[in-house]
Design an enzyme around this catalytic site. Structure first.
Site, PDB file in Angstrom:
ATOM      1  N   CYS A   1       0.778  -0.894  -0.131  1.00 47.84           N
ATOM      2  CA  CYS A   1       0.446   0.101   0.002  1.00 47.84           C
ATOM      3  C   CYS A   1       1.248   1.259  -0.117  1.00 47.84           C
ATOM      4  O   CYS A   1       1.559   1.287  -0.939  1.00 47.84           O
ATOM      5  CB  CYS A   1      -0.885  -0.278   1.013  1.00 47.84           C
TER       6      CYS A   1
ATOM      7  N   HIS B   1      -3.336  -5.383   1.443  1.00 49.28           N
ATOM      8  CA  HIS B   1      -2.698  -5.690   2.819  1.00 49.28           C
ATOM      9  C   HIS B   1      -2.397  -6.868   2.949  1.00 49.28           C
ATOM     10  O   HIS B   1      -3.195  -7.238   3.849  1.00 49.28           O
ATOM     11  CB  HIS B   1      -3.058  -4.784   4.170  1.00 49.28           C
TER      12      HIS B   1
ATOM     13  N   GLU C   1      -0.903  -8.799   5.004  1.00 54.39           N
ATOM     14  CA  GLU C   1      -0.413  -8.676   6.679  1.00 54.39           C
ATOM     15  C   GLU C   1      -1.502  -8.807   7.622  1.00 54.39           C
ATOM     16  O   GLU C   1      -1.490  -9.079   7.891  1.00 54.39           O
ATOM     17  CB  GLU C   1       0.788  -8.054   7.026  1.00 54.39           C
TER      18      GLU C   1
HETATM   19  N1  GLN Z   1      -3.426   7.086   1.388  1.00 56.66           N
HETATM   20  C1  GLN Z   1      -2.297   6.085   1.991  1.00 56.66           C
HETATM   21  C2  GLN Z   1      -1.494   6.900   0.722  1.00 56.66           C
HETATM   22  O1  GLN Z   1      -1.414   7.561   0.553  1.00 56.66           O
HETATM   23  C3  GLN Z   1      -1.991   4.559   2.134  1.00 56.66           C
HETATM   24  C4  GLN Z   1      -2.487   3.744   2.421  1.00 56.66           C
HETATM   25  C5  GLN Z   1      -2.320   2.661   3.134  1.00 56.66           C
HETATM   26  O2  GLN Z   1      -1.459   2.507   3.007  1.00 56.66           O
HETATM   27  N2  GLN Z   1      -3.168   2.209   3.415  1.00 56.66           N
HETATM   28  O3  GLN Z   1      -0.486   7.073   1.037  1.00 56.66           O
END
Ligand code: GLN
Length: 229
Positions: free
Chosen positions: A87, A205, A207
């Site tokens: 992410c 994610h 994890e």
């Molecule tokens: N919205 C986050 C970002 O722009 C990423 C979200 C996440 O890691 N769950 O960095």
């Protein structure tokens, strides 16, 4: 094996648990090294995880201790060593700090699925070439709040291919036009995971689930590098 975990933000402890439980099922001796400041990172770190969080916050938070910069230095010094970015971690791989070349050849846009309440779970297609054990479903007990982890069991596949429980939290989005590396995860027409050599970046994610294919990939990559040494 020494696996570095960037303690920048996000689900760090879940990543640690995921690495350690995968190590048990792969019968590997693994130590997770929490990385908090630049000095925590040296050449003994054989692979690394960049967790999710808010990438802007992570960039700002790391300025004081210089952690992110030293992670990028380490990646440039050891281009073969595997990194799993989840992410926000994927964003940090695709868009590193100014003056550095991207670590994955993929265009990514932050928060492109919408706001927090547009976060979602979906079954996604994963194809990740692996050897050895590829997934482990570890039943987890409810935590102190009585919450059980997401997506337990039933979705694992022993081949390393097949559905994966995707958890998308204010996730970024890859731009299909801008992908110049291997696609390893799809959600319908959307690309949600890529691999560029030793770097693996996913917009969800792993994890937060009990499917350990991505953590197994990281450990297997380290293992194959150490056998080549
Ligand atoms: N919205 C986050 C970002 O722009 C990423 C979200 C996440 O890691 N769950 O960095």
């Amino acid at each position: 094996m020494r696996v570095g975990l960037a303690m920048l933000q996000g689900a760090r402890h879940e990543h640690e648990e995921a690495v350690l439980s995968t190590a048990v099922s792969l019968n590997l001796d693994v130590e997770v090294i929490p990385l908090r400041k630049a000095e925590d990172l040296d050449s003994s770190i054989q692979g690394l995880i960049l967790p999710g969080g808010e990438s802007t916050t992570m960039r700002i938070a790391s300025r004081y201790e210089g952690l992110l910069d030293s992670i990028y230095d380490w990646m440039e010094t050891h281009p073969d060593r595997p990194v799993l970015g989840t992410c926000a971690g994927a964003i940090l791989l695709a868009v590193p700090s100014k003056g550095r070349s991207p670590f994955i050849q993929a265009k990514i846009s932050r928060n492109a699925w919408g706001r927090q309440r547009q976060s979602f779970e979906a079954q996604i297609d994963v194809s990740l070439q692996q050897v050895g054990v590829t997934s482990t479903a570890v039943p987890r007990k409810p935590d102190a709040y009585g919450h059980t982890p997401l997506a337990v069991g039933g979705i694992n596949s022993p081949s390393g291919d097949g559905f994966f429980p995707g958890v998308f939290i204010r996730a970024p989005r890859f731009d299909a036009e801008g992908i110049k590396c291997e696609i390893i995860a799809r959600f319908g027409d959307e690309i949600v995971g890529v691999r560029d050599g030793s770097k693996c970046a996913v917009t969800f994610h792993p994890e937060l689930t009990t499917d350990r294919r991505f953590h197994a990939w990281l450990l297997e990559e380290i293992s194959s590098l150490s056998t080549c040494d």
